[in-house]
Design an enzyme around this catalytic site. Structure first.
Site, mmCIF file in Angstrom:
data_model
loop_
_atom_site.group_PDB
_atom_site.id
_atom_site.type_symbol
_atom_site.label_atom_id
_atom_site.label_comp_id
_atom_site.label_asym_id
_atom_site.label_seq_id
_atom_site.Cartn_x
_atom_site.Cartn_y
_atom_site.Cartn_z
ATOM 1 N N CYS A 1 -1.450 4.915 7.387
ATOM 2 C CA CYS A 1 -1.882 4.266 8.615
ATOM 3 C C CYS A 1 -0.989 4.632 9.793
ATOM 4 O O CYS A 1 -1.362 4.445 10.938
ATOM 5 C CB CYS A 1 -1.888 2.760 8.452
ATOM 6 S SG CYS A 1 -2.813 2.265 7.001
ATOM 7 N N ASN B 1 0.800 -1.225 0.000
ATOM 8 C CA ASN B 1 0.000 0.000 0.000
ATOM 9 C C ASN B 1 0.836 1.279 0.000
ATOM 10 O O ASN B 1 0.369 2.322 -0.423
ATOM 11 C CB ASN B 1 -0.960 0.000 1.195
ATOM 12 C CG ASN B 1 -0.290 -0.401 2.491
ATOM 13 O OD1 ASN B 1 0.273 -1.491 2.610
ATOM 14 N ND2 ASN B 1 -0.314 0.480 3.463
ATOM 15 N N GLN C 1 -5.016 -3.897 -2.020
ATOM 16 C CA GLN C 1 -4.580 -2.877 -2.989
ATOM 17 C C GLN C 1 -4.747 -3.314 -4.441
ATOM 18 O O GLN C 1 -4.665 -2.473 -5.341
ATOM 19 C CB GLN C 1 -3.096 -2.526 -2.751
ATOM 20 C CG GLN C 1 -2.847 -1.718 -1.499
ATOM 21 C CD GLN C 1 -3.400 -0.294 -1.590
ATOM 22 O OE1 GLN C 1 -3.522 0.285 -2.672
ATOM 23 N NE2 GLN C 1 -3.752 0.274 -0.458
ATOM 24 N N HIS D 1 -13.681 -0.425 0.042
ATOM 25 C CA HIS D 1 -13.376 1.017 -0.059
ATOM 26 C C HIS D 1 -12.077 1.335 -0.779
ATOM 27 O O HIS D 1 -11.755 2.500 -0.999
ATOM 28 C CB HIS D 1 -13.435 1.689 1.324
ATOM 29 C CG HIS D 1 -12.243 1.475 2.191
ATOM 30 N ND1 HIS D 1 -11.177 2.344 2.213
ATOM 31 C CD2 HIS D 1 -11.946 0.502 3.074
ATOM 32 C CE1 HIS D 1 -10.279 1.906 3.094
ATOM 33 N NE2 HIS D 1 -10.725 0.792 3.620
ATOM 34 N N SER E 1 -11.080 -5.495 0.179
ATOM 35 C CA SER E 1 -11.785 -4.397 0.832
ATOM 36 C C SER E 1 -12.542 -3.572 -0.206
ATOM 37 O O SER E 1 -11.984 -3.221 -1.247
ATOM 38 C CB SER E 1 -10.752 -3.513 1.542
ATOM 39 O OG SER E 1 -11.399 -2.430 2.159
ATOM 40 N N THR F 1 -25.507 -10.020 11.349
ATOM 41 C CA THR F 1 -26.429 -9.619 10.290
ATOM 42 C C THR F 1 -25.670 -8.895 9.183
ATOM 43 O O THR F 1 -24.848 -8.019 9.459
ATOM 44 C CB THR F 1 -27.528 -8.705 10.864
ATOM 45 O OG1 THR F 1 -28.224 -9.449 11.866
ATOM 46 C CG2 THR F 1 -28.497 -8.249 9.797
HETATM 47 C C1 PLP Z 1 -6.400 -0.799 3.302
HETATM 48 C C2 PLP Z 1 -5.622 -2.032 3.480
HETATM 49 C C3 PLP Z 1 -5.948 -2.977 4.456
HETATM 50 C C4 PLP Z 1 -7.084 -2.758 5.441
HETATM 51 O O1 PLP Z 1 -8.323 -2.711 4.793
HETATM 52 P P1 PLP Z 1 -9.615 -2.138 5.550
HETATM 53 O O2 PLP Z 1 -10.749 -2.577 4.683
HETATM 54 O O3 PLP Z 1 -9.446 -0.664 5.585
HETATM 55 O O4 PLP Z 1 -9.674 -2.758 6.891
HETATM 56 C C5 PLP Z 1 -5.186 -4.108 4.542
HETATM 57 N N1 PLP Z 1 -4.156 -4.326 3.713
HETATM 58 C C6 PLP Z 1 -3.798 -3.437 2.764
HETATM 59 C C7 PLP Z 1 -2.654 -3.744 1.859
HETATM 60 C C8 PLP Z 1 -4.510 -2.262 2.618
HETATM 61 O O5 PLP Z 1 -4.145 -1.393 1.692
#
Ligand code: PLP
Length: 404
Positions: free
Chosen positions: A328, A153, A181, A203, A201, A242
């Site tokens: 982070c 990341n 990523q 987002h 993820s 849920t």
């Molecule tokens: C963003 C990220 C995570 C964590 O994901 P979340 O959905 O925000 O908990 C884990 N690993 C990497 C490489 C990321 O970029």
């Protein structure tokens, strides 16, 4: 062009308007509990959840029965590591990972070390990668899991996952990949890459926050994981609670869009990224690229601007949202542990900036960013005696600094 410009897409991505549109009915009239089997309110949300499951499975070459919904990649990674450690404790207690992993992996590994596991944190090369040979050499008869990120990341370096997958298969060891990523950015095929467990993820791929996925292989081998969250046995017992239906629908729509548009998007975004990189490197000296020059995420650029304090640079770049070090860990003033692990010195690590481009980044924005960064770096260096000395050919390492 709207200011500030968002160039922190490795941290999170904005919601695609098409994703929001797909989610809206499930935030309003379609509110049923997807686990309610006795009426139409439940049936319609269950159907929507299963449609999303299929879209996500398709994005990574999996079967829809192999997708478990979670609250995000952090939770998925926790289930992968803790779930495997508990389930396979009879077989062994050794886990292999890397020094540059996301904190979700490193902190889960640290937790497991306190509970009887041994963990090998593989060192990385100067580009931030581990090799299949390193992984192979770390395997013992107690190894139960190899856990590595697909791409980093901070620095964008892509790991040779397919080759490492082969090493894992040959040794009969489960292979977990953190693809937060890469899912939706570059192709993933869990079959071809020999992946047994995968974390993603929403987002990070233009979906909503607070929803993620865990791929758990069902055949050859059938992976079992102890749950971390106990409750009603949702998601085949892997993750009770849920379901976040609106979030899952958004995640599914985001995956569908990525499947359709990922190839063209990677070409467009990497061209903008290369334009930014080439312009900065041609107009400024003493720049250092962090991460692999070729095997890297299409949307990531990480540069150390020697003789410029990263924080000062960010202050000067108020109109551009970037991050210095890792998003982070930017609350602390410690230099990034990822850059440290790659052998980047503390000085240079403090001058690093991550530019994370995305689906909504425009050429006009990149032109603006080039002009801004060049201007701010030149201004800061004009005020830097160290830069001046270096330019006069003085070897800074030879200077006898006096401290008080
Ligand atoms: C963003 C990220 C995570 C964590 O994901 P979340 O959905 O925000 O908990 C884990 N690993 C990497 C490489 C990321 O970029």
């Amino acid at each position: 062009m709207r200011l500030p410009i968002y160039l922190d897409n490795n941290s999170t991505t904005p919601l695609d308007p098409r994703v929001l549109e797909a989610m809206m009915p499930f935030l309003t009239e379609k509110f049923g509990n997807a686990a309610s089997r006795s009426h139409a309110f439940g049936w319609e949300t269950e159907e929507a959840v299963e449609k999303s499951r299929a879209s996500i499975a398709k994005l990574i070459g999996a079967n829809l029965k192999e997708i478990v919904f979670t609250s995000g990649a952090t939770e998925s990674i926790n289930i992968a590591l803790k779930g495997a450690a508990e389930m396979y404790s009879e077989k062994g207690n050794h886990i292999i990972t890397a020094a540059t992993e996301h904190k979700a992996t490193l902190d889960s590994a640290k937790y497991l070390e306190k509970h009887g596991c041994t963990v090998t944190y593989l060192p990385v090369d100067k580009f931030g990668a581990v090799s299949p040979e390193q992984v192979k050499a770390a395997i013992t008869d107690k190894t139960i899991l190899i856990s590595l990120m697909h791409a980093n990341n901070e620095i964008g370096t892509i790991h040779p996952i397919e080759e490492i997958g082969k090493v894992a298969k040959e040794a009969g060891i489960l292979f977990h990949v953190d693809a937060a990523q890469t899912a939706g950015k570059i192709p993933i095929d869990v079959e071809k890459m020999g992946i047994d467990i995968l974390s993603i993820s929403a987002h990070k791929m233009y979906g909503p926050k607070g929803v993620g996925g865990l791929y758990v292989r069902r055949t050859n081998p059938r992976v079992r994981l102890s749950p971390v969250v106990h409750g009603g046995g949702h998601e085949r017992g892997f993750r009770s609670g849920t379901l976040n239906v609106a979030g899952i629908v958004g995640f599914g729509k985001a995956a569908e869009l990525c499947s359709q548009e990922m190839a063209q998007e990677a070409v467009r975004v990497s061209a903008l990224r290369d334009k930014l990189k080439n312009a900065l490197f041609s107009q400024l000296d003493e720049l250092f690229l962090n991460g692999d020059p070729i095997k890297r995420l299409p949307n990531n650029l990480n540069i150390s601007f020697a003789f410029v304090e990263g924080e000062a640079l960010m202050m000067g770049l108020k109109e551009v949202a970037v991050s210095s070090g890792s998003a982070c860990t930017s609350a602390s003033l410690e230099p990034s542990y990822v850059l440290k692990a790659m052998g980047v010195g503390e000085e240079l690590a403090h001058t690093s900036i991550r530019f994370g481009l995305g689906r909504f980044t425009t050429a006009e924005e990149i032109d603006f960013v080039i002009e801004k960064v060049v201007g701010v770096v030149k201004k800061l260096r004009d005020m830097s005696p160290l830069y001046e000395m270096a330019k006069e050919g003085i070897d800074l390492k030879s200077v006898q600094w006096t401290t008080h």
